[in-house]
Design a protein around this motif. Structure first.
Motif, PDB file in Angstrom:
ATOM      1  N   VAL A 157      -6.555  17.131 -20.663  1.00 58.04           N
ATOM      2  CA  VAL A 157      -6.822  15.533 -20.772  1.00 58.04           C
ATOM      3  C   VAL A 157      -5.586  14.879 -20.267  1.00 58.04           C
ATOM      4  O   VAL A 157      -6.032  13.796 -19.446  1.00 58.04           O
ATOM      5  N   PRO A 158      -4.580  15.074 -20.377  1.00 62.86           N
ATOM      6  CA  PRO A 158      -3.430  14.521 -19.789  1.00 62.86           C
ATOM      7  C   PRO A 158      -3.731  14.418 -18.273  1.00 62.86           C
ATOM      8  O   PRO A 158      -3.295  13.385 -17.547  1.00 62.86           O
ATOM      9  N   ALA A 159      -4.179  15.585 -17.572  1.00 65.45           N
ATOM     10  CA  ALA A 159      -4.275  15.767 -16.213  1.00 65.45           C
ATOM     11  C   ALA A 159      -5.333  14.355 -15.984  1.00 65.45           C
ATOM     12  O   ALA A 159      -5.174  13.832 -14.864  1.00 65.45           O
ATOM     13  N   ALA A 160      -6.423  14.442 -16.664  1.00 71.35           N
ATOM     14  CA  ALA A 160      -7.664  13.501 -16.239  1.00 71.35           C
ATOM     15  C   ALA A 160      -6.970  12.082 -16.336  1.00 71.35           C
ATOM     16  O   ALA A 160      -7.393  11.278 -15.559  1.00 71.35           O
ATOM     17  N   LEU A 161      -6.200  11.847 -17.329  1.00 75.88           N
ATOM     18  CA  LEU A 161      -5.642  10.598 -17.530  1.00 75.88           C
ATOM     19  C   LEU A 161      -4.584  10.256 -16.713  1.00 75.88           C
ATOM     20  O   LEU A 161      -4.626   8.870 -16.084  1.00 75.88           O
ATOM     21  N   LEU A 162      -3.880  11.183 -16.098  1.00 77.30           N
ATOM     22  CA  LEU A 162      -3.044  10.837 -14.823  1.00 77.30           C
ATOM     23  C   LEU A 162      -4.015  10.353 -13.471  1.00 77.30           C
ATOM     24  O   LEU A 162      -3.529   9.885 -12.505  1.00 77.30           O
ATOM     25  N   LEU A 163      -5.289  10.671 -13.458  1.00 73.01           N
ATOM     26  CA  LEU A 163      -6.482  10.327 -12.339  1.00 73.01           C
ATOM     27  C   LEU A 163      -6.739   8.894 -12.518  1.00 73.01           C
ATOM     28  O   LEU A 163      -7.442   8.159 -11.623  1.00 73.01           O
ATOM     29  N   LEU A 164      -6.656   8.118 -13.797  1.00 69.08           N
ATOM     30  CA  LEU A 164      -7.258   6.904 -14.010  1.00 69.08           C
ATOM     31  C   LEU A 164      -6.658   6.014 -13.153  1.00 69.08           C
ATOM     32  O   LEU A 164      -7.437   5.198 -12.293  1.00 69.08           O
ATOM     33  N   PRO A 165      -5.357   5.615 -12.856  1.00 66.46           N
ATOM     34  CA  PRO A 165      -4.924   4.931 -11.881  1.00 66.46           C
ATOM     35  C   PRO A 165      -5.465   4.983 -10.418  1.00 66.46           C
ATOM     36  O   PRO A 165      -5.762   4.192  -9.764  1.00 66.46           O
ATOM     37  N   TYR A 166      -5.644   6.326 -10.083  1.00 67.10           N
ATOM     38  CA  TYR A 166      -6.184   6.584  -8.801  1.00 67.10           C
ATOM     39  C   TYR A 166      -7.760   6.337  -8.849  1.00 67.10           C
ATOM     40  O   TYR A 166      -8.014   5.349  -7.803  1.00 67.10           O
ATOM     41  N   PHE A 216       0.879  -1.273   0.030  1.00 65.96           N
ATOM     42  CA  PHE A 216      -0.050  -0.008   0.179  1.00 65.96           C
ATOM     43  C   PHE A 216       1.006   1.252   0.183  1.00 65.96           C
ATOM     44  O   PHE A 216       0.365   2.170  -0.711  1.00 65.96           O
ATOM     45  N   GLY A 217       1.906   1.192   0.682  1.00 67.61           N
ATOM     46  CA  GLY A 217       2.679   2.576   0.925  1.00 67.61           C
ATOM     47  C   GLY A 217       3.352   2.992  -0.511  1.00 67.61           C
ATOM     48  O   GLY A 217       3.422   4.088  -0.826  1.00 67.61           O
ATOM     49  N   PRO A 218       4.091   2.062  -1.226  1.00 63.84           N
ATOM     50  CA  PRO A 218       4.526   2.486  -2.489  1.00 63.84           C
ATOM     51  C   PRO A 218       3.485   2.762  -3.606  1.00 63.84           C
ATOM     52  O   PRO A 218       3.674   3.730  -4.335  1.00 63.84           O
ATOM     53  N   VAL A 219       2.443   1.859  -3.585  1.00 61.48           N
ATOM     54  CA  VAL A 219       1.437   2.253  -4.481  1.00 61.48           C
ATOM     55  C   VAL A 219       0.806   3.583  -4.356  1.00 61.48           C
ATOM     56  O   VAL A 219       0.509   4.439  -5.079  1.00 61.48           O
ATOM     57  N   ILE A 231     -19.029   3.603   3.412  1.00 55.80           N
ATOM     58  CA  ILE A 231     -19.956   4.564   3.019  1.00 55.80           C
ATOM     59  C   ILE A 231     -19.149   5.553   2.328  1.00 55.80           C
ATOM     60  O   ILE A 231     -19.339   6.355   1.358  1.00 55.80           O
ATOM     61  N   GLU A 232     -18.067   6.176   3.089  1.00 51.47           N
ATOM     62  CA  GLU A 232     -17.250   7.337   2.899  1.00 51.47           C
ATOM     63  C   GLU A 232     -16.532   7.047   1.473  1.00 51.47           C
ATOM     64  O   GLU A 232     -16.184   7.680   0.662  1.00 51.47           O
ATOM     65  N   ILE A 233     -15.994   5.561   1.415  1.00 53.83           N
ATOM     66  CA  ILE A 233     -15.368   5.320  -0.091  1.00 53.83           C
ATOM     67  C   ILE A 233     -16.151   5.560  -1.357  1.00 53.83           C
ATOM     68  O   ILE A 233     -15.428   5.833  -2.377  1.00 53.83           O
ATOM     69  N   VAL A 234     -17.354   5.388  -0.953  1.00 54.15           N
ATOM     70  CA  VAL A 234     -18.371   5.443  -2.284  1.00 54.15           C
ATOM     71  C   VAL A 234     -18.352   7.134  -2.510  1.00 54.15           C
ATOM     72  O   VAL A 234     -18.395   7.395  -3.875  1.00 54.15           O
ATOM     73  N   LEU A 235     -18.506   8.006  -1.440  1.00 57.00           N
ATOM     74  CA  LEU A 235     -18.407   9.294  -1.851  1.00 57.00           C
ATOM     75  C   LEU A 235     -17.010   9.801  -2.426  1.00 57.00           C
ATOM     76  O   LEU A 235     -17.051  10.536  -3.436  1.00 57.00           O
ATOM     77  N   LEU A 236     -16.070   9.100  -1.856  1.00 53.71           N
ATOM     78  CA  LEU A 236     -14.692   9.419  -2.538  1.00 53.71           C
ATOM     79  C   LEU A 236     -14.541   9.182  -3.757  1.00 53.71           C
ATOM     80  O   LEU A 236     -14.221   9.790  -4.887  1.00 53.71           O
ATOM     81  N   TRP A 237     -15.084   7.966  -4.233  1.00 54.60           N
ATOM     82  CA  TRP A 237     -15.038   7.343  -5.587  1.00 54.60           C
ATOM     83  C   TRP A 237     -15.899   8.487  -6.330  1.00 54.60           C
ATOM     84  O   TRP A 237     -15.301   8.787  -7.531  1.00 54.60           O
ATOM     85  N   LEU A 296      -9.087   3.467 -10.452  1.00 58.62           N
ATOM     86  CA  LEU A 296      -8.878   2.122 -10.261  1.00 58.62           C
ATOM     87  C   LEU A 296      -8.413   1.513  -8.932  1.00 58.62           C
ATOM     88  O   LEU A 296      -9.153   0.644  -8.429  1.00 58.62           O
ATOM     89  N   TRP A 297      -7.458   2.204  -8.382  1.00 58.07           N
ATOM     90  CA  TRP A 297      -7.075   1.854  -7.204  1.00 58.07           C
ATOM     91  C   TRP A 297      -8.102   1.917  -5.874  1.00 58.07           C
ATOM     92  O   TRP A 297      -8.248   1.238  -5.133  1.00 58.07           O
ATOM     93  N   VAL A 298      -8.889   3.263  -6.120  1.00 60.05           N
ATOM     94  CA  VAL A 298     -10.002   3.545  -5.155  1.00 60.05           C
ATOM     95  C   VAL A 298     -10.941   2.329  -5.390  1.00 60.05           C
ATOM     96  O   VAL A 298     -11.770   2.163  -4.372  1.00 60.05           O
ATOM     97  N   THR A 299     -11.215   2.081  -6.542  1.00 60.36           N
ATOM     98  CA  THR A 299     -12.519   0.954  -7.007  1.00 60.36           C
ATOM     99  C   THR A 299     -11.950  -0.271  -6.299  1.00 60.36           C
ATOM    100  O   THR A 299     -12.719  -0.888  -5.406  1.00 60.36           O
ATOM    101  N   PHE A 300     -10.674  -0.649  -6.295  1.00 63.92           N
ATOM    102  CA  PHE A 300     -10.027  -1.732  -5.816  1.00 63.92           C
ATOM    103  C   PHE A 300     -10.160  -1.673  -4.191  1.00 63.92           C
ATOM    104  O   PHE A 300     -10.488  -2.450  -3.641  1.00 63.92           O
TER     105      PHE A 300
END
Length: 161
Positions: free
Chosen positions: A133-142, A52-55, A112-118, A144-148
């Motif tokens: 657009v590049p800024a938005a693409l940089l948020l995609l891994p975030y 978790f720390g490195p990710v 409950i809160e992580i749903v609001l965060l997502w 996905l990780w919050v989905t996980f």
């Protein structure tokens, strides 16, 4: 056109703000990992705690770069102001999850809160897309990780009544 000094300052400030959120969140997380968290039953896909720390560090840096790409478009633009405001809300929600899950040791409220965060991350992604657009693409891994992380939070909540 902003000077190089302003751009460099914005770049490092953007990353620093995100890493500050990480530090605040870790203040709740770190003490609970060897004790409360270690004793929990976890879902099948739960990675080892050391992952978790490195990710999260990489994610916070990517999030900071995304923030910079939006901020560098100019604070005077309305869509930049909106995007950065939504960003601030999701960053607060990000820290709040750590407080609820690890600080209060409440998987239910964290779920409950992580749903609001997502939702807030998704809204941030959309607002960033309208600016960069590049800024938005940089948020995609975030996102996905919050989905996980939502899956993990749900699993821990179900397995630890």
């Amino acid at each position: 056109m902003a000077s190089l000094y302003v751009r460099v300052t914005q770049f490092f400030a953007s990353i620093a703000v995100c890493l500050l959120a990480a530090v605040i969140g870790s203040a709740f997380t770190t003490p609970a990992i060897p004790t409360w968290y270690a004793a929990l039953l976890k879902p099948a896909l739960n990675p080892p705690a050391w992952v978790f720390g490195p990710v999260w560090t990489v994610l916070y840096i990517l999030i900071g770069i995304a923030l910079y790409l939006v901020w560098s478009r100019g604070w005077s633009q309305k869509n930049v102001q909106v995007a950065m405001t939504i960003f601030a809300v999701q960053l607060v929600l990000n820290v709040l999850w750590s407080y609820l899950f690890f600080g209060l040791q409440s998987p239910f409220f964290a779920l409950i809160e992580i749903v609001l965060l997502w939702i807030a991350i998704f809204m941030t992604l959309g607002a960033f897309y309208r600016v960069s657009v590049p800024a938005a693409l940089l948020l995609l891994p975030y996102l996905l990780w919050v989905t996980f992380a939502a899956y993990l939070t749900y699993g821990i909540y179900i397995l630890n009544p």
